[in-house]
Scaffold this motif. Sequence first.
Motif, PDB file in Angstrom:
ATOM      1  N   THR A  33      36.667 -47.111   8.748  1.00 36.67           N
ATOM      2  CA  THR A  33      37.953 -46.667   8.255  1.00 36.67           C
ATOM      3  C   THR A  33      38.976 -46.625   9.361  1.00 36.67           C
ATOM      4  OG1 THR A  33      37.255 -44.388   8.597  1.00 36.67           O
ATOM      5  CG2 THR A  33      36.958 -45.298   6.403  1.00 36.67           C
ATOM      6  N   GLY A  34      40.203 -46.941   9.019  1.00 37.70           N
ATOM      7  CA  GLY A  34      41.298 -46.917   9.973  1.00 37.70           C
ATOM      8  C   GLY A  34      42.036 -45.601   9.915  1.00 37.70           C
ATOM      9  N   PRO A  35      43.159 -45.480  10.641  1.00 37.34           N
ATOM     10  CA  PRO A  35      43.861 -44.206  10.736  1.00 37.34           C
ATOM     11  C   PRO A  35      44.454 -43.737   9.417  1.00 37.34           C
ATOM     12  CG  PRO A  35      45.102 -45.980  11.804  1.00 37.34           C
ATOM     13  CD  PRO A  35      43.746 -46.521  11.488  1.00 37.34           C
ATOM     14  N   ASP A  36      44.719 -44.668   8.463  1.00 38.20           N
ATOM     15  CA  ASP A  36      45.320 -44.289   7.185  1.00 38.20           C
ATOM     16  C   ASP A  36      44.302 -44.237   6.063  1.00 38.20           C
ATOM     17  OD1 ASP A  36      47.868 -44.198   8.362  1.00 38.20           O
ATOM     18  OD2 ASP A  36      48.086 -46.375   8.122  1.00 38.20           O
ATOM     19  N   GLU A  37      43.011 -44.333   6.397  1.00 39.75           N
ATOM     20  CA  GLU A  37      41.973 -44.325   5.385  1.00 39.75           C
ATOM     21  C   GLU A  37      41.097 -43.094   5.564  1.00 39.75           C
ATOM     22  OE1 GLU A  37      40.300 -48.106   6.552  1.00 39.75           O
ATOM     23  OE2 GLU A  37      40.985 -49.005   4.685  1.00 39.75           O
ATOM     24  N   GLU A  38      40.589 -42.615   4.446  1.00 39.12           N
ATOM     25  CA  GLU A  38      39.675 -41.485   4.484  1.00 39.12           C
ATOM     26  C   GLU A  38      38.259 -41.979   4.220  1.00 39.12           C
ATOM     27  OE1 GLU A  38      40.274 -38.380   5.271  1.00 39.12           O
ATOM     28  OE2 GLU A  38      42.392 -38.789   5.610  1.00 39.12           O
ATOM     29  N   PRO A  39      37.273 -41.432   4.939  1.00 39.00           N
ATOM     30  CA  PRO A  39      35.890 -41.813   4.652  1.00 39.00           C
ATOM     31  C   PRO A  39      35.545 -41.520   3.197  1.00 39.00           C
ATOM     32  CG  PRO A  39      36.031 -40.546   6.684  1.00 39.00           C
ATOM     33  CD  PRO A  39      37.377 -40.448   6.018  1.00 39.00           C
ATOM     34  N   GLY A  40      34.660 -42.336   2.629  1.00 38.64           N
ATOM     35  CA  GLY A  40      34.264 -42.150   1.245  1.00 38.64           C
ATOM     36  C   GLY A  40      33.345 -40.951   1.063  1.00 38.64           C
ATOM     37  N   GLU A  41      33.055 -40.665  -0.205  1.00 44.73           N
ATOM     38  CA  GLU A  41      32.132 -39.599  -0.537  1.00 44.73           C
ATOM     39  C   GLU A  41      30.704 -40.013  -0.173  1.00 44.73           C
ATOM     40  OE1 GLU A  41      32.919 -36.557  -1.696  1.00 44.73           O
ATOM     41  OE2 GLU A  41      34.993 -37.180  -1.356  1.00 44.73           O
ATOM     42  N   PRO A  42      29.815 -39.036   0.034  1.00 45.38           N
ATOM     43  CA  PRO A  42      28.409 -39.390   0.299  1.00 45.38           C
ATOM     44  C   PRO A  42      27.825 -40.209  -0.845  1.00 45.38           C
ATOM     45  CG  PRO A  42      28.814 -37.076   0.769  1.00 45.38           C
ATOM     46  CD  PRO A  42      30.042 -37.589   0.072  1.00 45.38           C
ATOM     47  N   ARG A  43      26.996 -41.147  -0.498  1.00 48.45           N
ATOM     48  CA  ARG A  43      26.324 -41.978  -1.493  1.00 48.45           C
ATOM     49  C   ARG A  43      24.827 -41.996  -1.210  1.00 48.45           C
ATOM     50  NH1 ARG A  43      30.420 -41.386  -3.926  1.00 48.45           N
ATOM     51  NH2 ARG A  43      31.956 -42.977  -4.488  1.00 48.45           N
ATOM     52  N   ILE A  44      24.058 -42.112  -2.271  1.00 53.08           N
ATOM     53  CA  ILE A  44      22.604 -42.271  -2.174  1.00 53.08           C
ATOM     54  C   ILE A  44      22.257 -43.628  -2.771  1.00 53.08           C
ATOM     55  CG2 ILE A  44      20.363 -41.421  -2.974  1.00 53.08           C
ATOM     56  CD1 ILE A  44      21.550 -38.616  -2.956  1.00 53.08           C
ATOM     57  N   TYR A  45      21.423 -44.393  -2.057  1.00 58.39           N
ATOM     58  CA  TYR A  45      21.012 -45.713  -2.506  1.00 58.39           C
ATOM     59  C   TYR A  45      19.542 -45.658  -2.899  1.00 58.39           C
ATOM     60  CZ  TYR A  45      25.390 -46.918  -0.318  1.00 58.39           C
ATOM     61  OH  TYR A  45      26.724 -46.950   0.018  1.00 58.39           O
ATOM     62  N   VAL A  46      19.238 -46.123  -4.105  1.00 59.98           N
ATOM     63  CA  VAL A  46      17.889 -46.032  -4.645  1.00 59.98           C
ATOM     64  C   VAL A  46      17.425 -47.415  -5.088  1.00 59.98           C
ATOM     65  CG1 VAL A  46      16.401 -44.971  -6.385  1.00 59.98           C
ATOM     66  CG2 VAL A  46      18.300 -43.664  -5.423  1.00 59.98           C
ATOM     67  N   ALA A  47      16.243 -47.818  -4.635  1.00 56.76           N
ATOM     68  CA  ALA A  47      15.635 -49.075  -5.070  1.00 56.76           C
ATOM     69  C   ALA A  47      14.631 -48.778  -6.168  1.00 56.76           C
ATOM     70  CB  ALA A  47      14.942 -49.765  -3.897  1.00 56.76           C
ATOM     71  N   GLY A  48      14.769 -49.480  -7.271  1.00 62.33           N
ATOM     72  CA  GLY A  48      13.818 -49.312  -8.368  1.00 62.33           C
ATOM     73  C   GLY A  48      13.945 -50.471  -9.330  1.00 62.33           C
ATOM     74  N   GLY A  49      12.815 -51.021  -9.762  1.00 59.14           N
ATOM     75  CA  GLY A  49      12.870 -52.182 -10.638  1.00 59.14           C
ATOM     76  C   GLY A  49      13.468 -53.360  -9.902  1.00 59.14           C
ATOM     77  N   ALA A  51      16.769 -53.666  -8.988  1.00 60.69           N
ATOM     78  CA  ALA A  51      18.123 -53.362  -8.547  1.00 60.69           C
ATOM     79  C   ALA A  51      18.146 -52.293  -7.468  1.00 60.69           C
ATOM     80  CB  ALA A  51      18.976 -52.920  -9.737  1.00 60.69           C
ATOM     81  N   VAL A  52      19.275 -52.257  -6.759  1.00 55.97           N
ATOM     82  CA  VAL A  52      19.613 -51.137  -5.888  1.00 55.97           C
ATOM     83  C   VAL A  52      20.758 -50.394  -6.566  1.00 55.97           C
ATOM     84  CG1 VAL A  52      20.413 -50.384  -3.631  1.00 55.97           C
ATOM     85  CG2 VAL A  52      18.962 -52.411  -3.822  1.00 55.97           C
ATOM     86  N   SER A  53      20.545 -49.130  -6.885  1.00 58.89           N
ATOM     87  CA  SER A  53      21.592 -48.356  -7.535  1.00 58.89           C
ATOM     88  C   SER A  53      22.264 -47.444  -6.523  1.00 58.89           C
ATOM     89  CB  SER A  53      21.035 -47.538  -8.704  1.00 58.89           C
ATOM     90  OG  SER A  53      19.954 -46.729  -8.296  1.00 58.89           O
ATOM     91  N   VAL A  54      23.563 -47.223  -6.741  1.00 57.91           N
ATOM     92  CA  VAL A  54      24.378 -46.396  -5.860  1.00 57.91           C
ATOM     93  C   VAL A  54      24.763 -45.141  -6.636  1.00 57.91           C
ATOM     94  CG1 VAL A  54      26.431 -46.301  -4.402  1.00 57.91           C
ATOM     95  CG2 VAL A  54      25.286 -48.501  -4.805  1.00 57.91           C
ATOM     96  N   TRP A  55      24.528 -43.974  -6.021  1.00 55.20           N
ATOM     97  CA  TRP A  55      24.743 -42.706  -6.709  1.00 55.20           C
ATOM     98  C   TRP A  55      25.683 -41.822  -5.905  1.00 55.20           C
ATOM     99  CZ3 TRP A  55      22.007 -41.395 -11.304  1.00 55.20           C
ATOM    100  CH2 TRP A  55      21.064 -42.364 -11.709  1.00 55.20           C
ATOM    101  N   ASP A  56      26.583 -41.163  -6.618  1.00 52.97           N
ATOM    102  CA  ASP A  56      27.402 -40.100  -6.046  1.00 52.97           C
ATOM    103  C   ASP A  56      26.643 -38.788  -6.168  1.00 52.97           C
ATOM    104  OD1 ASP A  56      30.102 -38.850  -5.263  1.00 52.97           O
ATOM    105  OD2 ASP A  56      29.622 -37.824  -7.147  1.00 52.97           O
ATOM    106  N   ILE A  57      26.778 -37.925  -5.166  1.00 51.52           N
ATOM    107  CA  ILE A  57      26.190 -36.588  -5.237  1.00 51.52           C
ATOM    108  C   ILE A  57      27.293 -35.572  -4.973  1.00 51.52           C
ATOM    109  CG2 ILE A  57      25.399 -36.784  -2.815  1.00 51.52           C
ATOM    110  CD1 ILE A  57      23.080 -34.871  -3.609  1.00 51.52           C
ATOM    111  N   ASP A  58      27.467 -34.616  -5.915  1.00 51.99           N
ATOM    112  CA  ASP A  58      28.542 -33.645  -5.738  1.00 51.99           C
ATOM    113  C   ASP A  58      28.031 -32.396  -5.026  1.00 51.99           C
ATOM    114  OD1 ASP A  58      27.231 -32.003  -7.599  1.00 51.99           O
ATOM    115  OD2 ASP A  58      28.591 -32.520  -9.244  1.00 51.99           O
ATOM    116  N   ASP A  59      28.928 -31.434  -4.831  1.00 48.11           N
ATOM    117  CA  ASP A  59      28.584 -30.241  -4.054  1.00 48.11           C
ATOM    118  C   ASP A  59      27.485 -29.416  -4.702  1.00 48.11           C
ATOM    119  OD1 ASP A  59      30.451 -30.957  -2.197  1.00 48.11           O
ATOM    120  OD2 ASP A  59      32.031 -29.642  -2.980  1.00 48.11           O
ATOM    121  N   ALA A  60      27.307 -29.572  -6.010  1.00 51.79           N
ATOM    122  CA  ALA A  60      26.263 -28.835  -6.716  1.00 51.79           C
ATOM    123  C   ALA A  60      24.937 -29.580  -6.726  1.00 51.79           C
ATOM    124  CB  ALA A  60      26.707 -28.549  -8.153  1.00 51.79           C
ATOM    125  N   GLY A  61      24.929 -30.799  -6.158  1.00 47.50           N
ATOM    126  CA  GLY A  61      23.708 -31.588  -6.116  1.00 47.50           C
ATOM    127  C   GLY A  61      23.510 -32.484  -7.315  1.00 47.50           C
TER     128      GLY A  61
END
Length: 230
Positions: A33-49, A51-61
């Motif tokens: 990220t550059g000076p005008d960009e904000e880092p993204g939210e945490p992501r979890i990557y899961v391999a199954g079947g 595909a690789v799926s990408v998951w968001d995790i919020d503060d409550a889990g």
Amino acid sequence: ATAPTGPPGTSSVTDPTLGETSMGTDTSNSGSTGPDEEPGEPRIYVAGGNAVSVWDIDDAGALTEVQRADQGSNVGPLAHYDGLFLYAARTSEQSVAALSIDPITGALTELGVTPVGHNPVYLSVDATGSWLLSADFGADLVEVRPLEADGTVGDTPSQSMTVQSRPHAIEFDPAGANVFVPHRDSNLIEQYTFDDTTGTLTANDPPSVAAPDGAGPRHIAFAPDSSYAY
């Protein structure tokens, strides 16, 4: 960054610092990220079947799937490097896919697929992002391959060697200078030093440590200060 394997057919890796430098390497020209960009939210990557799926995790889990990247093949272990790249073993076709990670959204884009001629049960990337290490449980094999500047996996290994029976993981210590390979059937942990210039492993002294009888070690994890391994 590691790709700890989970139940059969799945593996996952968490990236809590997308868009930031998590290993102290220079990512100024690597999509960070550059000076005008904000880092993204945490992501979890899961391999199954297939595909690789990408998951968001919020503060409550709570988890929410945000992307499913089809690989067209059974997907095994994953390895992650510095918020920039993700590597996925395609076990049905004995290859490894390289995927880029968007620094803001965490979305995956396929960069290329490299045949490796074996089925990794575990993948690891060294601290420089220059080498991909793999362990093959069925073939009693450990291999090191170069990673190209664009993140793709090199065609020719820098090292490929037969090891003790049933290697189940290949993992760096926190300093990134030493590599450890637990072996289920031979009930020991091989230990190596790693040369990140040549991409080669050299047996340490002693070359292995025996686990307790019947332990069948599969994975290994280190305390942050490297004083203990589990």
